[in-house]
Design an enzyme around this catalytic site. Structure first.
Site, PDB file in Angstrom:
ATOM      1  CB  THR A  46      -0.913   0.017   1.238  1.00 11.53           C
ATOM      2  OG1 THR A  46      -1.706  -1.163   1.260  1.00 11.53           O
ATOM      3  CG2 THR A  46      -1.828   1.226   1.232  1.00 11.53           C
ATOM      4  CB  THR A  47       3.719   2.250   2.161  1.00 11.03           C
ATOM      5  OG1 THR A  47       2.935   1.941   3.315  1.00 11.03           O
ATOM      6  CG2 THR A  47       4.514   3.502   2.446  1.00 11.03           C
ATOM      7  CE1 TYR A 109     -16.566  -0.786  -5.616  1.00 11.82           C
ATOM      8  CE2 TYR A 109     -16.682  -2.606  -7.173  1.00 11.82           C
ATOM      9  CZ  TYR A 109     -17.180  -1.410  -6.695  1.00 11.82           C
ATOM     10  OH  TYR A 109     -18.277  -0.850  -7.273  1.00 11.82           O
ATOM     11  CE1 TYR A 135      -2.138  -4.687   5.297  1.00 16.63           C
ATOM     12  CE2 TYR A 135      -1.615  -4.428   2.976  1.00 16.63           C
ATOM     13  CZ  TYR A 135      -1.845  -3.872   4.217  1.00 16.63           C
ATOM     14  OH  TYR A 135      -1.780  -2.514   4.373  1.00 16.63           O
ATOM     15  NE  ARG A 140      -4.566   1.935   2.992  1.00 20.08           N
ATOM     16  CZ  ARG A 140      -4.375   3.036   2.278  1.00 20.08           C
ATOM     17  NH1 ARG A 140      -4.950   3.183   1.101  1.00 20.08           N
ATOM     18  NH2 ARG A 140      -3.583   3.992   2.731  1.00 20.08           N
ATOM     19  CE  LYS A 163       0.994  -3.987   6.854  1.00 22.00           C
ATOM     20  NZ  LYS A 163       1.282  -3.137   5.672  1.00 22.00           N
ATOM     21  CB  ILE A 205       4.704  -5.031   7.385  1.00 27.15           C
ATOM     22  CG1 ILE A 205       5.196  -6.489   7.346  1.00 27.15           C
ATOM     23  CG2 ILE A 205       4.748  -4.415   5.987  1.00 27.15           C
ATOM     24  CD1 ILE A 205       4.392  -7.410   6.452  1.00 27.15           C
TER      25      ILE A 205
END
Length: 293
Positions: A46-47, A109, A135, A140, A163, A205
């Site tokens: 994501t980052t 989604y 994850y 999100r 994570k 993480i």
């Protein structure tokens, strides 16, 4: 056996003014993290703005990091997707590039039922021989990996950890009961690293690791060495900076923070854009207070 213990940095993806990936800067950042003591690098999470990278860029970023690191620390590739076939493609190609593991986010989604979620992960995992870290980031994806779900997913042979970024400490404590020598628990929130370590976590993480890699790794290794006060001191000292880093959507502030730290330009791809002036001022204030500037 865990893929890594300590601080895995969720690496930003540097970009030029024209929006293209700056691969030379990426190499420099990867090298800096090796030298500063990061215990692993996570590319295209994501980052790393993975959701705005086309497949060729996504894989080129992974390849660049793998080659620069050259086996000195583990490199983990983010290869999750809300399209199972796409997730398989990215995962298979990342394995060819020589990564040490995969970080696979839950389908976003589209979401999934429990049954189809298991089928999704089974389909991806069956096509690779790499260890996989689940994850879970419901803020999100709108899909929370519950303890019940993870208990089922853990049965997939190459699922080796999670994570956990729900922020729900009660869920985290319950999840910790699943930890064993073949299944690791990593914090997905920089402000909850020590609480997670205290119930059996293996590390983080990390987003703040982009600008404070040495300190974040030291915090965790202090903990493992039984130096609890030293670990606590670092965790608490980081809180004001963590709050600024997450005052706007990640990775907007932390990418700007890397720019301030390294003296490099900071560019994003829409729908992400430059942080507010107040955020930049707060970054400068807290990075100075923390001794980074």
């Amino acid at each position: 056996m865990t893929i890594f213990k300590g601080s895995g940095v969720a690496l930003i993806t540097p970009m030029k003014e024209d929006g293209s990936v700056d691969y030379e800067q990426l190499k420099e950042l990867a090298e800096w993290h090796v030298q500063e003591g990061s215990d692993a690098i996570i590319a295209c999470g994501t980052t790393g703005e993975a959701s705005t990278l086309v497949d060729e860029e996504h894989l080129a970023v992974i390849d660049t990091v793998v080659k620069q690191v050259n086996g000195r620390i583990p490199v983990i590739a983010g290869t999750g997707s809300n399209d199972t076939k796409h997730g398989i493609f990215l995962s298979v190609e990342a394995e060819k590039l020589g990564v040490d593991g995969l970080l696979i986010v839950t389908p976003y989604y589209n979401k999934a039922t429990k049954k189809s979620l298991v089928a999704h992960y089974e389909a991806i995992c069956s096509q690779v021989n790499l260890p996989v870290i689940l994850y879970s980031v419901p803020s999100r994806t709108a899909l929370n990996l519950t303890v019940e779900m993870v208990t089922e997913l853990k049965k997939i042979p190459n699922v080796k950890g999670i994570k956990e970024a729900s922020g729900d400490i009660s869920q985290i404590v319950a999840m910790a009961r699943l930890v064993d020598e073949d299944f690791a628990l990593y914090s997905g929130n920089d402000d909850q690293v020590l609480p997670m370590l205290s119930v059996g976590g293996s590390g983080v993480i990390s987003t703040i690791g982009n600008i404070a890699p040495k300190q974040t790794s030291q915090m965790i290794h202090h903990y493992f060495a039984g130096e609890l006060e030293a670990a606590k001191e670092i965790q608490l000292a980081q809180i004001p900076l963590i709050q600024v880093i997450f005052s706007e959507v990640n990775p907007v502030p932390v990418k700007k923070a890397v720019g301030l730290l390294k003296g490099i330009e900071t560019n994003y791809r829409l729908p992400l854009g430059q942080p507010e002036d107040e955020t930049v001022a707060n970054l400068q204030k807290e990075m100075t207070a923390y001794g980074l500037l």
